[in-house]
Design a protein around this motif. Structure first.
Motif, PDB file in Angstrom:
ATOM      1  N   GLU A 127       0.822  -1.204   0.000  1.00 48.56           N
ATOM      2  CA  GLU A 127       0.000   0.000   0.000  1.00 48.56           C
ATOM      3  C   GLU A 127       0.863   1.264   0.000  1.00 48.56           C
ATOM      4  OE1 GLU A 127      -2.016  -0.661   3.573  1.00 48.56           O
ATOM      5  OE2 GLU A 127      -3.085  -2.405   2.891  1.00 48.56           O
ATOM      6  N   LEU A 128       1.905   1.295  -0.814  1.00 47.65           N
ATOM      7  CA  LEU A 128       2.831   2.419  -0.832  1.00 47.65           C
ATOM      8  C   LEU A 128       3.020   2.873  -2.274  1.00 47.65           C
ATOM      9  CD1 LEU A 128       4.877   4.125   0.894  1.00 47.65           C
ATOM     10  CD2 LEU A 128       6.585   2.438   0.245  1.00 47.65           C
ATOM     11  N   ASP A 129       2.974   4.193  -2.494  1.00 46.22           N
ATOM     12  CA  ASP A 129       3.245   4.758  -3.806  1.00 46.22           C
ATOM     13  C   ASP A 129       4.749   4.698  -4.048  1.00 46.22           C
ATOM     14  OD1 ASP A 129       3.543   6.215  -6.110  1.00 46.22           O
ATOM     15  OD2 ASP A 129       2.369   7.943  -5.443  1.00 46.22           O
ATOM     16  N   THR A 130       5.192   3.775  -4.887  1.00 46.71           N
ATOM     17  CA  THR A 130       6.632   3.542  -5.075  1.00 46.71           C
ATOM     18  C   THR A 130       7.158   4.156  -6.373  1.00 46.71           C
ATOM     19  OG1 THR A 130       6.142   1.391  -6.092  1.00 46.71           O
ATOM     20  CG2 THR A 130       6.573   1.424  -3.716  1.00 46.71           C
ATOM     21  N   ARG A 131       6.485   5.190  -6.883  1.00 45.35           N
ATOM     22  CA  ARG A 131       6.979   5.833  -8.097  1.00 45.35           C
ATOM     23  C   ARG A 131       8.303   6.565  -7.848  1.00 45.35           C
ATOM     24  NH1 ARG A 131       2.152   9.602  -9.864  1.00 45.35           N
ATOM     25  NH2 ARG A 131       1.901   9.672  -7.587  1.00 45.35           N
ATOM     26  N   LEU A 132       9.153   6.584  -8.868  1.00 50.66           N
ATOM     27  CA  LEU A 132      10.320   7.459  -8.829  1.00 50.66           C
ATOM     28  C   LEU A 132       9.866   8.910  -8.784  1.00 50.66           C
ATOM     29  CD1 LEU A 132      12.668   5.839 -11.507  1.00 50.66           C
ATOM     30  CD2 LEU A 132      13.203   6.120  -9.079  1.00 50.66           C
ATOM     31  N   TYR A 133      10.686   9.768  -8.175  1.00 56.88           N
ATOM     32  CA  TYR A 133      10.361  11.197  -8.175  1.00 56.88           C
ATOM     33  C   TYR A 133      11.637  12.008  -8.362  1.00 56.88           C
ATOM     34  CZ  TYR A 133      11.881  10.876  -3.266  1.00 56.88           C
ATOM     35  OH  TYR A 133      12.591  10.652  -2.110  1.00 56.88           O
ATOM     36  N   GLY A 177      17.603  16.214  -7.278  1.00 59.19           N
ATOM     37  CA  GLY A 177      17.701  14.853  -6.772  1.00 59.19           C
ATOM     38  C   GLY A 177      16.687  13.944  -7.432  1.00 59.19           C
ATOM     39  N   VAL A 178      16.935  12.644  -7.335  1.00 58.01           N
ATOM     40  CA  VAL A 178      15.982  11.637  -7.775  1.00 58.01           C
ATOM     41  C   VAL A 178      15.865  10.611  -6.660  1.00 58.01           C
ATOM     42  CG1 VAL A 178      17.770  10.304  -8.966  1.00 58.01           C
ATOM     43  CG2 VAL A 178      15.379   9.973  -9.588  1.00 58.01           C
ATOM     44  N   GLY A 179      14.641  10.191  -6.362  1.00 56.36           N
ATOM     45  CA  GLY A 179      14.428   9.289  -5.235  1.00 56.36           C
ATOM     46  C   GLY A 179      13.321   8.292  -5.492  1.00 56.36           C
ATOM     47  N   LYS A 180      13.173   7.365  -4.525  1.00 58.58           N
ATOM     48  CA  LYS A 180      12.140   6.333  -4.646  1.00 58.58           C
ATOM     49  C   LYS A 180      11.813   5.787  -3.260  1.00 58.58           C
ATOM     50  CE  LYS A 180      11.259   1.786  -6.770  1.00 58.58           C
ATOM     51  NZ  LYS A 180       9.959   2.161  -7.351  1.00 58.58           N
ATOM     52  N   PRO A 181      10.522   5.735  -2.897  1.00 58.56           N
ATOM     53  CA  PRO A 181      10.142   5.045  -1.656  1.00 58.56           C
ATOM     54  C   PRO A 181      10.338   3.540  -1.832  1.00 58.56           C
ATOM     55  CG  PRO A 181       8.426   6.558  -2.420  1.00 58.56           C
ATOM     56  CD  PRO A 181       9.380   6.377  -3.547  1.00 58.56           C
ATOM     57  N   ILE A 182      10.983   2.897  -0.858  1.00 61.34           N
ATOM     58  CA  ILE A 182      11.179   1.449  -0.951  1.00 61.34           C
ATOM     59  C   ILE A 182      10.520   0.697   0.198  1.00 61.34           C
ATOM     60  CG2 ILE A 182      13.327   1.729  -2.231  1.00 61.34           C
ATOM     61  CD1 ILE A 182      14.817   0.910   0.312  1.00 61.34           C
ATOM     62  N   SER A 183      10.015   1.403   1.203  1.00 64.87           N
ATOM     63  CA  SER A 183       9.245   0.755   2.263  1.00 64.87           C
ATOM     64  C   SER A 183       8.375   1.809   2.912  1.00 64.87           C
ATOM     65  CB  SER A 183      10.160   0.091   3.303  1.00 64.87           C
ATOM     66  OG  SER A 183      10.622   1.044   4.238  1.00 64.87           O
ATOM     67  N   GLN A 184       7.534   1.372   3.864  1.00 66.10           N
ATOM     68  CA  GLN A 184       6.638   2.303   4.539  1.00 66.10           C
ATOM     69  C   GLN A 184       7.409   3.378   5.304  1.00 66.10           C
ATOM     70  OE1 GLN A 184       3.350   1.752   3.932  1.00 66.10           O
ATOM     71  NE2 GLN A 184       2.910   3.744   4.800  1.00 66.10           N
ATOM     72  N   LEU A 244      10.758  20.833  -4.060  1.00 64.41           N
ATOM     73  CA  LEU A 244       9.557  20.111  -4.468  1.00 64.41           C
ATOM     74  C   LEU A 244       9.857  18.625  -4.585  1.00 64.41           C
ATOM     75  CD1 LEU A 244       8.340  22.454  -7.365  1.00 64.41           C
ATOM     76  CD2 LEU A 244       7.567  22.482  -4.987  1.00 64.41           C
ATOM     77  N   VAL A 245       8.782  17.824  -4.518  1.00 69.96           N
ATOM     78  CA  VAL A 245       8.867  16.389  -4.794  1.00 69.96           C
ATOM     79  C   VAL A 245       7.840  16.114  -5.895  1.00 69.96           C
ATOM     80  CG1 VAL A 245       8.627  14.061  -3.891  1.00 69.96           C
ATOM     81  CG2 VAL A 245       9.533  15.878  -2.426  1.00 69.96           C
ATOM     82  N   ILE A 246       8.330  15.707  -7.089  1.00 73.00           N
ATOM     83  CA  ILE A 246       7.466  15.552  -8.259  1.00 73.00           C
ATOM     84  C   ILE A 246       7.506  14.088  -8.704  1.00 73.00           C
ATOM     85  CG2 ILE A 246       6.984  16.357 -10.594  1.00 73.00           C
ATOM     86  CD1 ILE A 246       8.625  18.876  -9.916  1.00 73.00           C
ATOM     87  N   PRO A 247       6.467  13.283  -8.404  1.00 72.46           N
ATOM     88  CA  PRO A 247       6.457  11.884  -8.842  1.00 72.46           C
ATOM     89  C   PRO A 247       6.407  11.790 -10.367  1.00 72.46           C
ATOM     90  CG  PRO A 247       4.845  12.266  -7.099  1.00 72.46           C
ATOM     91  CD  PRO A 247       5.302  13.612  -7.565  1.00 72.46           C
ATOM     92  N   LEU A 248       7.015  10.742 -10.906  1.00 71.48           N
ATOM     93  CA  LEU A 248       7.061  10.513 -12.345  1.00 71.48           C
ATOM     94  C   LEU A 248       6.040   9.442 -12.727  1.00 71.48           C
ATOM     95  CD1 LEU A 248      10.948  10.455 -12.840  1.00 71.48           C
ATOM     96  CD2 LEU A 248       9.387  12.387 -13.105  1.00 71.48           C
ATOM     97  N   GLY A 249       5.230   9.750 -13.741  1.00 75.54           N
ATOM     98  CA  GLY A 249       4.238   8.782 -14.208  1.00 75.54           C
ATOM     99  C   GLY A 249       2.940   8.878 -13.434  1.00 75.54           C
TER     100      GLY A 249
END
Length: 328
Positions: free
Chosen positions: A24-30, A55-62, A171-176
């Motif tokens: 249940e986590l939005d794991t899109r790159l941003y 920067g470029v990042g990604k959530p990988i866990s809660q 800012l944090v801008i998700p991709l896709g």
């Protein structure tokens, strides 16, 4: 390498290794464009100044995001060393962000990172190992995040360590597009059965009467819990409510409470509204099956009174529920 850098590297690795992937986590790159202001170490002999980064990042866990951050700053020498020109620092860091909460209104985090900084000045160019640590927060407006943090960056040069304080906003801008929940699996079409051999018609069997439930009986929509952050009934939930509606229509004097609940993710204020919508959805469905609205009272409790552990995805799924309480 200094003791300070070794400590930051060890803590960063420990955080990364300790995290497990969460559902249940939005794991899109941003991507994260930022501006910053640096209070420079006195050994630079420079004035404090602003800079920028990407920067470029990604959530990988809660609880964990990983980021690759690049930043640039250009600092004028102070009056004593003005003839030496400016100092230009270009940093590249791998950062681990540990989130204490994923509340979209306020998501505080701590960060640790390692990398390198290239320093250039008049007749001088050097690249050194660096580490940083700090605290920050994010808040979300629709699908765009705002972020701010303060970090201490330690650069291990050949002569001595230099520590800068850096305040960053961006800012944090998700991709896709935001991922949709998985569609339910379609059952395979049944194969045509062979022509049956006619059998004797059995005698009609009298259907048993629907048993009246005892007062204070709790009916939980088992196996029909709601999807994360949704108040829409699944098809299995409707099938279960069809049986409950049949029982209530058989005994029109029975009154019920319809209680809505959520899992523990998010604030209690938000979850109270979500649990209210879930209870209302069930009430309206029973009304559509002929149960009078005056016989049903909706209540909502948010993330209170869990029936399973909120530490696992399976437990949180059980807690996203509606209970029907027989009152008389």
């Amino acid at each position: 390498m200094s003791l300070k850098i070794r400590t930051l590297v060890a803590l960063s690795c420990a955080i990364v290794a300790a995290q497990a992937l969460a559902a249940e986590l939005d794991t899109r790159l941003y991507i994260s464009p930022t501006v910053n202001y640096t209070v420079t170490d006195g050994n630079w002999h420079t004035r404090d100044d602003s800079g920028f980064g990407i920067g470029v990042g990604k959530p990988i866990s809660q609880s964990l995001n990983l980021e690759l951050n690049a930043n640039y700053g250009e600092y004028q020498r102070n009056n004593t060393y003005a003839t030496l020109g400016t100092v230009k620092n270009t940093g590249l860091m791998v950062d681990a962000l540990y989130f204490f909460s994923r509340d979209p209104n306020f998501s505080p985090y701590a960060l640790l990172g390692v990398g390198g900084v290239q320093t250039r000045a008049t007749k001088y160019s050097e690249t050194n190992l660096a580490a940083n640590a700090g605290v920050g927060m994010m808040t979300w407006i629709h699908d765009i995040g705002l972020r701010a943090d303060v970090r201490y960056r330690d650069i291990n040069t050949r002569k001595f360590d230099r520590g800068d304080w850096i305040a960053t906003a961006g800012l944090v801008i998700p991709l896709g597009a935001k991922p949709l929940p998985p569609a339910p699996k379609e059952e395979p079409a049944p194969q045509p059965a062979p022509e049956p051999v006619p059998a004797p018609v059995p005698a009609p069997v009298e259907q048993p009467a629907i048993e009246r439930p005892a007062p204070q009986t709790k009916i939980i929509l088992e196996g029909t819990n709601f999807d994360f952050d949704k108040a829409t009934l699944r098809s299995s939930g409707k099938a279960k409510l069809d049986k409950d509606a049949e029982m209530l229509n058989t005994y029109p004097d029975i009154n019920v409470d319809i209680n809505g609940y959520t899992d523990s993710i998010g604030t209690q204020k938000y979850n109270l509204g979500l649990s209210k919508r879930r209870a209302t959805t069930v009430k309206k469905y029973l009304e559509s099956k002929g149960v009078a609205a005056s016989r049903m009272t909706t209540k909502w409790f948010g993330k209170k009174d869990p029936v399973a552990s909120n530490k696992t995805a399976a437990g949180r799924a059980e807690n996203r529920r509606v209970e029907i309480i027989i009152l008389n």
